[in-house]
Design a protein around this motif. Structure first.
Motif, mmCIF file in Angstrom:
data_model
loop_
_atom_site.group_PDB
_atom_site.id
_atom_site.type_symbol
_atom_site.label_atom_id
_atom_site.label_comp_id
_atom_site.label_asym_id
_atom_site.label_seq_id
_atom_site.Cartn_x
_atom_site.Cartn_y
_atom_site.Cartn_z
ATOM 1 N N ASP A 88 47.461 -35.812 17.896
ATOM 2 C CA ASP A 88 47.946 -34.424 18.026
ATOM 3 C C ASP A 88 49.041 -34.129 17.004
ATOM 4 O O ASP A 88 49.084 -33.030 16.416
ATOM 5 C CB ASP A 88 48.480 -34.182 19.438
ATOM 6 N N ALA A 89 49.942 -35.092 16.784
ATOM 7 C CA ALA A 89 51.025 -34.886 15.821
ATOM 8 C C ALA A 89 50.483 -34.785 14.401
ATOM 9 O O ALA A 89 50.859 -33.877 13.642
ATOM 10 C CB ALA A 89 52.038 -36.028 15.921
ATOM 11 N N LEU A 90 49.604 -35.712 14.026
ATOM 12 C CA LEU A 90 49.076 -35.700 12.663
ATOM 13 C C LEU A 90 48.115 -34.537 12.428
ATOM 14 O O LEU A 90 47.925 -34.110 11.292
ATOM 15 C CB LEU A 90 48.381 -37.030 12.370
ATOM 16 N N TYR A 91 47.531 -34.040 13.492
ATOM 17 C CA TYR A 91 46.702 -32.842 13.384
ATOM 18 C C TYR A 91 47.534 -31.681 12.829
ATOM 19 O O TYR A 91 47.077 -30.913 11.976
ATOM 20 C CB TYR A 91 46.130 -32.486 14.757
ATOM 21 N N ILE A 92 48.770 -31.562 13.311
ATOM 22 C CA ILE A 92 49.662 -30.498 12.841
ATOM 23 C C ILE A 92 50.224 -30.819 11.453
ATOM 24 O O ILE A 92 50.304 -29.949 10.572
ATOM 25 C CB ILE A 92 50.824 -30.295 13.835
ATOM 26 N N VAL A 93 50.591 -32.085 11.223
ATOM 27 C CA VAL A 93 51.253 -32.463 9.979
ATOM 28 C C VAL A 93 50.295 -32.416 8.791
ATOM 29 O O VAL A 93 50.633 -31.890 7.723
ATOM 30 C CB VAL A 93 51.860 -33.874 10.110
ATOM 31 N N LEU A 94 49.076 -32.947 8.940
ATOM 32 C CA LEU A 94 48.148 -33.059 7.820
ATOM 33 C C LEU A 94 47.043 -32.016 7.834
ATOM 34 O O LEU A 94 46.308 -31.878 6.855
ATOM 35 C CB LEU A 94 47.500 -34.457 7.811
ATOM 36 N N ALA A 104 43.960 -37.586 8.905
ATOM 37 C CA ALA A 104 44.711 -37.874 10.131
ATOM 38 C C ALA A 104 43.950 -38.863 11.013
ATOM 39 O O ALA A 104 44.539 -39.770 11.615
ATOM 40 C CB ALA A 104 44.974 -36.574 10.893
ATOM 41 N N VAL A 105 42.626 -38.705 11.071
ATOM 42 C CA VAL A 105 41.794 -39.634 11.851
ATOM 43 C C VAL A 105 41.925 -41.048 11.290
ATOM 44 O O VAL A 105 42.053 -42.031 12.038
ATOM 45 C CB VAL A 105 40.322 -39.185 11.829
ATOM 46 N N ILE A 106 41.922 -41.190 9.968
ATOM 47 C CA ILE A 106 42.025 -42.508 9.338
ATOM 48 C C ILE A 106 43.376 -43.148 9.633
ATOM 49 O O ILE A 106 43.462 -44.336 9.948
ATOM 50 C CB ILE A 106 41.786 -42.392 7.820
ATOM 51 N N VAL A 107 44.452 -42.348 9.533
ATOM 52 C CA VAL A 107 45.793 -42.884 9.805
ATOM 53 C C VAL A 107 45.905 -43.330 11.261
ATOM 54 O O VAL A 107 46.406 -44.425 11.557
ATOM 55 C CB VAL A 107 46.876 -41.832 9.482
ATOM 56 N N VAL A 108 45.441 -42.491 12.182
ATOM 57 C CA VAL A 108 45.507 -42.849 13.604
ATOM 58 C C VAL A 108 44.680 -44.096 13.882
ATOM 59 O O VAL A 108 45.108 -44.999 14.616
ATOM 60 C CB VAL A 108 45.021 -41.672 14.480
ATOM 61 N N SER A 109 43.490 -44.173 13.292
ATOM 62 C CA SER A 109 42.634 -45.345 13.499
ATOM 63 C C SER A 109 43.282 -46.605 12.951
ATOM 64 O O SER A 109 43.152 -47.683 13.539
ATOM 65 C CB SER A 109 41.271 -45.127 12.825
ATOM 66 N N LYS A 232 58.206 -39.331 17.002
ATOM 67 C CA LYS A 232 58.032 -39.582 18.432
ATOM 68 C C LYS A 232 56.695 -40.243 18.735
ATOM 69 O O LYS A 232 56.598 -41.129 19.599
ATOM 70 C CB LYS A 232 58.148 -38.254 19.195
ATOM 71 N N SER A 233 55.653 -39.843 18.040
ATOM 72 C CA SER A 233 54.326 -40.398 18.312
ATOM 73 C C SER A 233 54.138 -41.775 17.680
ATOM 74 O O SER A 233 53.326 -42.569 18.153
ATOM 75 C CB SER A 233 53.234 -39.445 17.802
ATOM 76 N N PHE A 234 54.896 -42.073 16.589
ATOM 77 C CA PHE A 234 54.767 -43.359 15.918
ATOM 78 C C PHE A 234 55.554 -44.464 16.610
ATOM 79 O O PHE A 234 55.186 -45.639 16.533
ATOM 80 C CB PHE A 234 55.234 -43.250 14.459
ATOM 81 N N VAL A 235 56.661 -44.112 17.256
ATOM 82 C CA VAL A 235 57.554 -45.139 17.804
ATOM 83 C C VAL A 235 56.872 -46.058 18.828
ATOM 84 O O VAL A 235 56.978 -47.283 18.727
ATOM 85 C CB VAL A 235 58.814 -44.484 18.408
ATOM 86 N N PRO A 236 56.144 -45.530 19.828
ATOM 87 C CA PRO A 236 55.537 -46.441 20.823
ATOM 88 C C PRO A 236 54.561 -47.447 20.222
ATOM 89 O O PRO A 236 54.713 -48.660 20.451
ATOM 90 C CB PRO A 236 54.851 -45.481 21.800
ATOM 91 N N PRO A 237 53.537 -46.996 19.423
ATOM 92 C CA PRO A 237 52.629 -48.007 18.867
ATOM 93 C C PRO A 237 53.318 -48.938 17.872
ATOM 94 O O PRO A 237 52.990 -50.131 17.811
ATOM 95 C CB PRO A 237 51.537 -47.180 18.179
#
Length: 446
Positions: A88-94, A104-109, A232-237
């Motif tokens: 959701d975060a990278l959807y907005i950023v990229l 964004a899909v590649i980064v999240v994966s 915020k979304s990167f910190v947990p993983p």
């Protein structure tokens, strides 16, 4: 019967029985039993004693305890929806860039791969989240399929990877310990992810219709909001990655101990996301039990096959054939990589490792190749087995959860460029071995 004839017949029989659709573990064990009896003159007692000794040796391998722990960690993470917040975060950023949603899909994966180690979880999760989103935003179905399937397969390479744990348990070499393999796989995984990103960026820059940016009305977030959402979304993983990989690379914990810490970290993340309950734990334990049982059964069947193959002289036959060729060692390397690639089109990665590692590893050593470098080439090569038709598992994982608009034709068409990219990545690793060896030498020396 000569060793040469037995070797040919054993492989032909294996391929034929696999083509008939029998379970792989049973096929490996059955072929091993048949040819073991032929080789030893029908001495059932001696053959079964050899099988029992080798199966017991596998079950005593402490490194393999990491397998169910990493699987359990992946199952908990899959149900805790950690990846959804990042997407959701990278959807907005990229999303405002051409091809940005695909990137964004590649980064999240890639991040998700570093927390799971199982491609089924990555491909299914991204298929459910990104498949409809990419379709809704007008992405070409082939490109969208290729992005999700290829980036989802990074989970089998980027540590903590079950495949690397299996490889380390098979060889027993110091150079290919699980710690060295984990360190050696980090940069190749990042390299492949970067190649995917570059491909999507270039393709969509040339033809924006393949991956259009999200509409202006969806780009309302300020720069500060984008930064805060991303952090915020990167910190947990990232915290979980640091817990698992940091302790291994720092020498604080063994891979097995780090896997246990990863399980605890995954449950903490699930707790914070309010997803940790008895039902989630029950489902995660059941899935872990099934997957671990499947892998260990493959281990035993593969070990039976390799023991019989080597005892009847099959390894010497293959070694003499490859080492006796009057060609460059890199030609022999290319032949071995081609064998692994072709086998990956039809056979599960675990069975391939169990068959080829005992045969090819000594040959690579005789050719003077670094064992860690060779091991990583095999593992990167095996990543393509999840994408190559007719039996690429990632393709069917995605098809099972994707909207009906994605046809198998779209999926097959979409993954072909990414298979080529992976081959290019493999060639880069051959040409620049330091991509593999630098981090292991930095953390572990040698």
């Amino acid at each position: 019967m000569s060793a040469e004839i037995l070797t040919i017949l054993m492989f032909v029989t294996l391929m034929a029985t696999i083509a008939l659709g029998h379970p792989l573990a049973i096929t490996l064990a059955g072929v091993a039993t048949l040819f073991g009896l032929i080789d030893n003159g029908g001495n059932i007692s001696a053959l079964f004693q050899m099988f029992i000794n080798n199966a017991w040796g596998i079950e005593q391998n402490y490194v393999l305890v990491a397998i169910p722990l990493f699987i359990f960690m992946a199952q908990i993470l899959d149900r805790s929806k950690v990846s959804e917040g990042l997407f959701d975060a990278l959807y907005i950023v990229l999303g405002g860039m051409r091809g940005g949603l695909g990137m964004a899909v590649i980064v999240v994966s890639t991040v998700f791969a570093a927390t799971t180690g199982i491609i089924g979880a990555s491909v299914v999760a991204m298929g459910l989240m990104a498949g409809p989103a990419l379709l809704k935003r007008g992405y070409d179905r082939g490109l969208a399929s290729g992005i999700i399937c290829s980036s989802g397969t990074l989970g089998i390479l980027i540590p903590p990877s079950i495949m690397l744990v299996v490889y380390g348990g098979l060889t027993g070499l110091k150079e290919t310990s699980v710690g060295n393999l984990f360190a050696g796989a980090i940069l190749p995984g990042i390299l492949l992810s970067s190649l995917y990103l570059g491909y999507v960026a270039v393709r969509c820059a040339i033809n924006p219709q393949l991956g259009p940016p999200i509409p202006e009305e969806d780009r309302t977030a300020t720069l500060k909001q984008k930064v805060m959402m991303t952090v915020k979304s990167f910190v947990p993983p990232f915290g979980l990655i640091l817990t698992v990989m940091g302790t291994i690379l720092a020498g604080v914990a063994t891979p097995t101990e780090a896997a246990a810490l990863g399980c605890i970290g995954a449950m903490v993340l699930a707790l914070f996301n309010r997803k940790l309950n008895f039902e989630v734990l029950k489902l995660a334990c059941e899935a872990t039990l099934r997957t671990t049982a499947m892998i260990m059964l493959l281990f035993i069947g593969g070990k039976m096959f390799s023991v019989v193959f080597l005892s009847m002289g099959g390894g010497d036959v293959v070694a003499d054939m490859l080492l006796g060729m009057d060609v460059s060692p890199y030609v022999v390397l290319a032949i071995m990589m081609m064998v692994v690639f072709i086998m990956g089109m039809f056979i599960d990665w675990a069975a391939i490792l169990l068959v080829v590692v005992p045969i090819f590893t000594p040959i690579a050593g005789d050719l003077g190749f670094n064992p860690l470098w060779f091991a990583m080439l095999v593992c990167v090569n095996l990543q393509t087995s999840f994408l190559t038709p007719p039996f690429g598992y990632a393709l069917f994982y995605f098809k099972g959860v994707a909207p009906p608009e994605y046809t198998m034709g779209d999926i097959y068409r979409g993954i072909m460029p990414f298979v080529v990219i992976q081959v290019i990545g493999l060639c880069l690793l051959v040409g620049f071995p330091e991509i593999i060896t630098w981090l292991p030498s930095l953390f572990f020396g040698g």
